[in-house]
Design a protein around this motif. Structure first.
Motif, short mmCIF file in Angstrom:
data_model
loop_
_atom_site.label_atom_id
_atom_site.label_comp_id
_atom_site.label_asym_id
_atom_site.label_seq_id
_atom_site.Cartn_x
_atom_site.Cartn_y
_atom_site.Cartn_z
N SER A 133 -0.36 -3.75 3.56
CA SER A 133 -1.09 -4.97 3.26
C SER A 133 -0.65 -6.17 4.08
O SER A 133 -1.40 -7.15 4.21
CB SER A 133 -0.94 -5.31 1.76
N PHE A 134 0.57 -6.12 4.61
CA PHE A 134 1.13 -7.26 5.35
C PHE A 134 1.62 -6.80 6.72
O PHE A 134 1.88 -5.60 6.94
CB PHE A 134 2.29 -7.88 4.56
N VAL A 175 3.71 -16.15 3.53
CA VAL A 175 4.66 -15.20 2.94
C VAL A 175 4.37 -14.97 1.45
O VAL A 175 4.09 -15.92 0.71
CB VAL A 175 6.11 -15.72 3.10
N LEU A 191 3.51 -2.63 0.43
CA LEU A 191 3.56 -3.90 1.15
C LEU A 191 3.22 -3.70 2.62
O LEU A 191 2.50 -4.51 3.24
CB LEU A 191 4.95 -4.52 1.02
N ALA A 200 7.23 -10.40 2.33
CA ALA A 200 6.18 -9.84 3.17
C ALA A 200 5.41 -10.97 3.83
O ALA A 200 5.09 -11.98 3.17
CB ALA A 200 5.25 -8.96 2.34
N ARG A 201 5.08 -10.82 5.11
CA ARG A 201 4.45 -11.90 5.87
C ARG A 201 3.14 -11.42 6.48
O ARG A 201 3.02 -10.28 6.97
CB ARG A 201 5.39 -12.37 6.98
N THR A 202 2.13 -12.29 6.45
CA THR A 202 0.87 -12.00 7.10
C THR A 202 0.96 -12.25 8.60
O THR A 202 1.91 -12.88 9.07
CB THR A 202 -0.28 -12.87 6.52
N ARG A 249 -3.36 -6.73 -0.90
CA ARG A 249 -4.23 -7.21 0.18
C ARG A 249 -5.06 -8.40 -0.27
O ARG A 249 -5.31 -9.34 0.50
CB ARG A 249 -5.14 -6.09 0.68
N SER A 259 7.31 -6.58 6.30
CA SER A 259 7.86 -6.65 4.95
C SER A 259 9.25 -6.03 4.93
O SER A 259 9.56 -5.13 5.72
CB SER A 259 6.95 -5.92 3.95
N THR A 319 -3.56 -11.86 0.21
CA THR A 319 -3.54 -12.47 1.54
C THR A 319 -4.69 -13.45 1.74
O THR A 319 -4.63 -14.30 2.64
CB THR A 319 -3.57 -11.40 2.65
#
Length: 244
Positions: free
Chosen positions: A210-211, A190, A207, A237-239, A179, A214, A182
């Protein structure tokens, strides 16, 4: 020394004995191979680069920013960094490498991709500890712009989230550590991670906490030494995007 084998550099480092070797593999028609060893462990070989290249391609795929800023954690032989520089729209690549000796290999032209990386004005090789710089109490990856955010952070340091080069890296792979990363990503940015192990369900769960999204990609390639297929894993993994 035989022209079929040469130790190009050997150093004692904070992580152990580090060596760069060049050899010709006679069973592969004399193919030239570069290898990096840390102690008794092989860290990288130019025979097996598909996973490192896929790390950049999968991590940058689908990015819609016109100019992409990228962090690469771990320089190695430079294949991930070069693949990132080759990706359309990449404006800058910061490569974070804990061992100054590895950076010197590239600057001295001891490895095949060194000249390309050091000549590209978009690329900066930074001697630093990725895990320290990723800490939320720190100033981030770019000392010239504290707190700077990036479109992608690509990491290839440990063998896997469970098989670590140093035990202190472990906290990064837990939900709180992920986390904190990010904070250094743009919305929709990413984080991508190379692993030598098969997909890890527990790490995928970390993951997911936190994202926004993923997944694990299995990258298969041919191992010419064993004449059979092998595989790496690339986690992506993408925000959340800016419109959320």
């Amino acid at each position: 020394m035989s022209s079929d084998f040469e130790e190009l550099d050997y150093r004692r480092t904070s992580l152990g004995e580090l060596s760069l070797r060049r050899r010709r593999v006679l069973s592969l028609e004399g193919r030239e191979v570069f290898e990096v060893k840390l102690g008794d462990e092989f860290l990288m070989s130019s025979l097996f680069i598909e996973g490192e290249i896929a790390l950049a391609r999968l991590g940058l795929a689908g990015q819609d920013a016109a100019q992409l800023d990228v962090v690469v954690g771990g320089l190695g032989l430079g294949y991930t960094a070069c693949a990132a520089l080759d990706f359309p729209g990449v404006r800058s690549v910061l490569v974070i490498e804990a061992l100054a000796e590895v950076i010197h290999w590239h600057q001295r032209g001891l490895v095949p991709l060194g000249a390309k990386l050091t000549a590209d004005a978009r690329c900066r090789l930074i001697n630093g500890d990725f895990f320290d710089l990723a800490h939320p109490a720190g100033q981030g990856f770019d000392h010239e712009a504290p707190g700077r955010r990036f479109h992608a952070i690509l990491l290839d340091v440990d063998h896997s989230p469970r098989n670590l080069l140093h035990s202190r890296h472990g906290a990064f792979y837990e939900p709180a550590g992920l986390r904190s990363l990010t904070n250094y990503l743009h919305p929709g940015g990413v984080f991508a991670l190379w692993s030598n192990d098969p997909p890890d369900k527990d790490f995928l769960q970390s993951l997911a906490t936190s994202f926004a999204d993923s997944q694990a990609h299995v990258v298969t390639f041919h191992n010419p030494m064993l004449n059979r297929n092998a595989a790496n894993t690339v986690y992506v993994a993408r925000t959340l995007g800016a419109d959320h």
